[in-house]
Scaffold this motif. Sequence first.
Motif: not given
Length: 318
Positions: A25-35
């Motif tokens: 999921s691209r949205d989940h990946l973006v969230k993980t990278l920010h974290e």
Amino acid sequence: MNSLAPLLASRQSCHMLISPLPGTSRDHLVKTLHEVRTTVYNLRGGGPGTAQDRIGSYLEWVTNAVQQLDSQISAADLDRLVLTRTYDRLLAVAGTMTGTDLGTQRVLNGLVNLELTQRVDAFEAAIKALDSQIKRWSRPGVFAMADTSLYIEHQSKLEDLDFRPLLKIWEDPVHLLVPIIVVDELDGLKKSKDRHERWRAGYTLAVLDRVFASSTGPARLMPEDFSVLGSGGLPRGEVTIELIFDPADHVRLPINDDEIIDRVLAIQPLAGREVTLLTYDTGQSTRARAAGLTARKLTQPTETKPCNAESSNGNGGA
């Protein structure tokens, strides 16, 4: 050398920093990278304790980052972002350079400070690149990628192609993706002994050269056409086209069909939708479906059978 060469050369340095794994999921990946980026940014700020304590916190961050990201991005991306050569060095010295003297502390702090700064910068660049890729692939419409057989074998040439029956759609916009390996195959077919193959390959390359004369970004191939609505005809959405380049340091798969499928698998998570593969080849469509892709196996129109075919095959007649 094909006429698109100048454009190809201009893109050799372009790099997709993040290659999401299929199903990500691209949205989940973006969230993980920010974290993960926030955690390493906070580590860079330092805190109480010895240099060895900071190395321990850094190594713990690496472990957690790998656990969070290894199911979402490629191994090469993970090595570039997290499992660096400096990580190996710090892991090696963690149990050996245990002195608390000023010299040892200065060396270790210098190493860990440099690595933390580089990790922050790398994650910021990766997030920026991923955001750019997501924006690029968020255009409306149906996405499709065709292998070389479509451009050679379809009864209509590229500029006359009606994608609606191929994709089973109505007036939806279509975005056609052209991987650079297909351009290479078309370039090779310009030398084919088959006259039709030579002509179709040269024609298709000429269209691509004209459409991408000044840019390799998305370009219009056909405008939308809703003028037929008043006469009961079927409207057509806009058709856009885009060249897909190999990522930097990318090593192509030995089989071209597999390479094309790999490009589709790389784009789908970023686009957040299916990319339909169009092909006349049974092997290609079988490979695509085995990889979990939507594939349209196209067939040539069946020729009308002569009325006297049965009587002329030796089994009919008096």
